[in-house]
Design a protein around this motif. Structure first.
Motif, PDB file in Angstrom:
ATOM      1  N   GLN A 290      56.501 -44.425  -7.216  1.00 16.32           N
ATOM      2  CA  GLN A 290      56.177 -44.604  -8.631  1.00 16.32           C
ATOM      3  C   GLN A 290      57.392 -44.325  -9.502  1.00 16.32           C
ATOM      4  O   GLN A 290      57.683 -45.058 -10.446  1.00 16.32           O
ATOM      5  N   ARG A 291      58.126 -43.246  -9.169  1.00 12.14           N
ATOM      6  CA  ARG A 291      59.353 -42.928  -9.924  1.00 12.14           C
ATOM      7  C   ARG A 291      60.389 -44.029  -9.754  1.00 12.14           C
ATOM      8  O   ARG A 291      61.083 -44.396 -10.713  1.00 12.14           O
TER       9      ARG A 291
ATOM     10  N   ALA B 109      47.156 -53.214  -6.355  1.00 15.33           N
ATOM     11  CA  ALA B 109      46.830 -51.882  -5.846  1.00 15.33           C
ATOM     12  C   ALA B 109      45.334 -51.628  -5.866  1.00 15.33           C
ATOM     13  O   ALA B 109      44.595 -52.173  -6.693  1.00 15.33           O
ATOM     14  N   HIS B 110      44.907 -50.779  -4.937  1.00 15.40           N
ATOM     15  CA  HIS B 110      43.556 -50.231  -4.980  1.00 15.40           C
ATOM     16  C   HIS B 110      43.567 -48.908  -5.748  1.00 15.40           C
ATOM     17  O   HIS B 110      42.624 -48.590  -6.454  1.00 15.40           O
ATOM     18  N   ARG B 111      44.645 -48.151  -5.590  1.00 14.39           N
ATOM     19  CA  ARG B 111      44.762 -46.887  -6.297  1.00 14.39           C
ATOM     20  C   ARG B 111      45.142 -47.162  -7.744  1.00 14.39           C
ATOM     21  O   ARG B 111      46.238 -47.622  -8.031  1.00 14.39           O
ATOM     22  N   LEU B 112      44.248 -46.840  -8.640  1.00 17.61           N
ATOM     23  CA  LEU B 112      44.517 -47.112 -10.057  1.00 17.61           C
ATOM     24  C   LEU B 112      45.599 -46.203 -10.608  1.00 17.61           C
ATOM     25  O   LEU B 112      46.260 -46.557 -11.599  1.00 17.61           O
ATOM     26  N   SER B 113      45.795 -45.033  -9.985  1.00 14.81           N
ATOM     27  CA  SER B 113      46.855 -44.135 -10.451  1.00 14.81           C
ATOM     28  C   SER B 113      48.224 -44.789 -10.331  1.00 14.81           C
ATOM     29  O   SER B 113      49.155 -44.445 -11.071  1.00 14.81           O
ATOM     30  N   THR B 114      48.360 -45.750  -9.437  1.00 18.60           N
ATOM     31  CA  THR B 114      49.637 -46.439  -9.232  1.00 18.60           C
ATOM     32  C   THR B 114      49.980 -47.353 -10.400  1.00 18.60           C
ATOM     33  O   THR B 114      51.151 -47.601 -10.687  1.00 18.60           O
ATOM     34  N   VAL B 115      48.961 -47.853 -11.111  1.00 25.87           N
ATOM     35  CA  VAL B 115      49.207 -48.893 -12.114  1.00 25.87           C
ATOM     36  C   VAL B 115      48.938 -48.418 -13.547  1.00 25.87           C
ATOM     37  O   VAL B 115      48.887 -49.238 -14.463  1.00 25.87           O
ATOM     38  N   ARG B 116      48.756 -47.130 -13.748  1.00 26.11           N
ATOM     39  CA  ARG B 116      48.406 -46.619 -15.089  1.00 26.11           C
ATOM     40  C   ARG B 116      49.430 -47.017 -16.143  1.00 26.11           C
ATOM     41  O   ARG B 116      49.078 -47.305 -17.286  1.00 26.11           O
ATOM     42  N   GLN B 117      50.708 -47.058 -15.754  1.00 29.93           N
ATOM     43  CA  GLN B 117      51.764 -47.315 -16.738  1.00 29.93           C
ATOM     44  C   GLN B 117      52.085 -48.803 -16.898  1.00 29.93           C
ATOM     45  O   GLN B 117      53.022 -49.154 -17.628  1.00 29.93           O
TER      46      GLN B 117
ATOM     47  N   THR C  13      45.621 -52.661 -21.233  1.00 27.44           N
ATOM     48  CA  THR C  13      46.303 -51.471 -20.728  1.00 27.44           C
ATOM     49  C   THR C  13      45.271 -50.527 -20.130  1.00 27.44           C
ATOM     50  O   THR C  13      44.058 -50.734 -20.248  1.00 27.44           O
ATOM     51  N   HIS C  14      45.758 -49.472 -19.523  1.00 23.01           N
ATOM     52  CA  HIS C  14      44.870 -48.496 -18.897  1.00 23.01           C
ATOM     53  C   HIS C  14      43.879 -47.932 -19.930  1.00 23.01           C
ATOM     54  O   HIS C  14      42.664 -47.877 -19.677  1.00 23.01           O
ATOM     55  N   GLU C  15      44.399 -47.522 -21.074  1.00 25.83           N
ATOM     56  CA  GLU C  15      43.541 -46.931 -22.113  1.00 25.83           C
ATOM     57  C   GLU C  15      42.550 -47.953 -22.656  1.00 25.83           C
ATOM     58  O   GLU C  15      41.364 -47.638 -22.876  1.00 25.83           O
ATOM     59  N   GLN C  16      43.013 -49.148 -22.896  1.00 22.26           N
ATOM     60  CA  GLN C  16      42.118 -50.183 -23.434  1.00 22.26           C
ATOM     61  C   GLN C  16      40.976 -50.484 -22.467  1.00 22.26           C
ATOM     62  O   GLN C  16      39.816 -50.640 -22.877  1.00 22.26           O
TER      63      GLN C  16
END
Length: 589
Positions: A526-527, A542-550, A567-570
């Motif tokens: 991710q970094r 991705a299946h892991r949503l944490s990977t695509v938050r940004q 976006t993630h928030e939307q």
């Protein structure tokens, strides 16, 4: 088309070598037949002395009619004949073997290159082991045929023609009787060959099945051990091997009968020469020397025909193998490779999907996708398994061709671009990336030439792979084993990412690249992505949503359609499919 015609058509660039090899085989057989003629001449000299055929017709004008002079002359001719036979034996062996090696090399490379160009859909109905059997064993079978079988066939034909000519010159009536078995022998050989053809086709298919099963099991050995299914898989191998054994047994049952049948025909011809020729000699209708020649030549003509069994067997095996190899080479390439040149330096990375639909067979995977991915942006695709996420990037890479719609890169339809140019501007990191049995450096610089050690190290550092590479015994020079088996899953993924970074493509694709790695490796990747995705069009599946938050935009796919974007928030505020997935993965109620 007959397999032999296919092979000759393929070997058209070697026409001169083929003709020379054939000529050497003919000349070798010519010199090989002559010693039997000399035996008859020698008998004639010993029996008739100065009245011999040689003295009257050849040496008389030179005054060499004495028996001893005739024998000395015969000895000189004999030495010349044996040297000629040996010389052409050397030449034909050299030429046929070289031709076999060259054709084997060319056919294997051409077939492999052809296989690489076939669309991915072709491999969905093929087993790797079966393709390996064609590329390896079938092509080796062709080489074995050219090494010896082709020469044997030519020489059997030549000996038949040459010996028949001598027979008809010396005693036409005896020739007719003695050579009557030849058509029977040839007919029998062809009769058996026709029945061997389908049986050896079964043998080659069964051999491919065994190879496919072994290849599959060796690749999955860890799973077999983990589930303690060694005996279970051994039974599968036994079944495939037994099928191969039974197919061979059916072929052997026919091929084993060829030699006895041919021997009976030979017996008839040899007996006719021995008895009827002797009767003619006793009644002074045939000279003793000529009788000797005919007896020896009958043996020389008919006995080698017992080798037709072996030759027919080898020939039919080879034709079945050649047919499989040529059919693979003739498989149509349904993907268009040529097109407009696409310089990498000019690519911005703006992508559009316009009414794109695709189906695997009758199963629709994508339905009328309309999508815009701006240049330099990071876009993610999420959704359940089978929703069509990976299919999108496979269409972009042109692994498959959409049934309808177009994909545009910087306003140009991708199917109108040169395929290799398109793929060179895309960096692709899959869930199970291909690694070679080379060094760390070899794998990072895969497909690139003249790459400096510093550039390789920089790419590894950007992928956060330096930490584990420096701990390896030889660092970048460490060999990682077949498919990178000496590395962990996370280490393999970091190498795959480093490879994509070193390629420095305008478009970067990560297809489930973090789904099978630990949290620490995911954080490291991710970094790395935050750095390498700047000013680069990046697609993350991705299946892991944490990977695509940004990501700049996240698209949610369900049943081949985009159901949400934002976006993630939307997407969380929509309380729809994405929000449900997020709650499921984070444990929120």
């Amino acid at each position: 088309m007959h397999p032999l015609k296919k092979l000759l058509r393929y070997a058209s660039t070697y026409k001169t070598d083929l003709r020379l090899a054939t000529l050497y085989s003919i000349l070798n057989k010519f010199f090989d037949v002559l010693p039997e003629v000399l035996i008859g001449v020698a008998v004639d000299i010993v029996v008739n002395g100065e009245k011999s055929f040689l003295a009257k017709r050849v040496l008389g004008s030179f005054g060499m009619t004495e028996t001893w002079h005739q024998l000395v002359f015969l000895g000189v001719v004999n030495a010349f004949i044996w040297m000629g036979e040996s010389w052409f034996e050397y030449l034909l062996s050299l030429k046929w073997r070289k031709l076999a090696q060259n054709l084997q090399h060319d056919l294997r490379l051409d077939t492999y290159d052809h296989v690489q160009k076939l669309e991915m859909a072709y491999f969905e109905n093929q087993r790797t082991g079966n393709l390996m059997s064609v590329l390896n064993e079938d092509i080796n079978q062709m080489e074995r045929f050219l090494n010896g079988g082709a020469n044997q066939i030519i020489q059997v034909i030549c000996s038949s023609v040459m010996v028949s000519a001598v027979f008809f010159v010396l005693q036409p009536s005896l020739a007719i009787i003695s050579l009557l078995p030849v058509p029977v022998i040839l007919f029998g050989a062809f009769w058996f060959q026709k029945r061997l053809a389908p049986r050896y086709a079964e043998v080659r298919e069964a051999a491919g099945d065994v190879s496919a099963r072994l290849n599959n099991n060796l690749l999955g050995l860890a799973t077999i051990k983990a589930f303690a299914t060694e005996d279970f898989e051994k039974k599968h191998i036994a079944e495939a091997s037994n099928t191969y054994r039974q197919a061979n047994a059916r072929a052997i049952a026919v091929s084993a009968a060829i030699t006895p049948v041919i021997r009976m025909a030979i017996l008839a011809g040899f007996t006719a020469t021995l008895v009827y020729g002797g009767w003619l000699t006793l009644h002074d209708e045939l000279a003793v020397g000529a009788y000797s020649v005919l007896v020896y030549l009958t043996q020389r003509l008919l006995w080698p025909m017992t080798g037709l069994a072996e030759v027919a067997d080898m020939y039919q095996r080879s034709m079945s193998a050649i047919d499989r190899a040529m059919n693979l080479l003739d498989t149509p390439i349904n993907i268009h490779y040529e097109g407009a040149h696409l310089p990498q330096a000019t690519v911005r990375g703006d992508l559009r999907f316009e009414q794109v639909s695709f189906a695997y067979g009758e199963q629709t995977t994508l339905a009328h996708i309309n999508l815009h991915i701006p240049a330099g942006k990071t876009v993610a695709f999420v959704g359940s398994t089978g929703s069509g996420k990976s299919t999108l990037v496979k269409l972009l890479l042109r692994f498959y061709t959409p049934q309808s719609g177009h994909i545009l890169l910087d306003g140009q339809a991708t199917d109108m671009l040169k395929l290799q140019d398109l793929r060179r501007v895309i960096g692709y990191v899959a869930q199970d990336s291909f690694l070679t049995d080379g060094t760390i450096a070899d794998n990072i610089a895969y497909g690139l030439e003249n790459i400096s050690e510093q550039a390789i190290a920089d790419a590894a550092r950007a992928a956060e792979a330096m930490e584990f590479i420096q701990k390896l015994p030889l660092g970048f020079a460490t060999r990682i084993g077949e498919r990178g088996q000496k590395l962990s899953g996370g280490q393999r993924q970091r190498l795959a990412l480093a490879r994509a970074i070193l390629k420095n493509p305008p478009i970067l694709i990560l297809d489930e690249a973090t789904s099978a790695i630990d949290n620490e490796t995911e954080a490291a990747i991710q970094r790395s992505l935050e750095v390498v995705s700047r000013n680069r069009t990046t697609i993350v599946i991705a299946h892991r949503l944490s990977t695509v938050r940004q990501a700049d935009c996240i698209h949610v796919l369900e049943s081949g359609s985009i159901v949400e974007s934002g976006t993630h928030e939307q997407l969380l505020q929509l309380h729809g499919a994405y929000a449900a997935l997020w709650r499921l993965q984070t444990g929120e109620k």
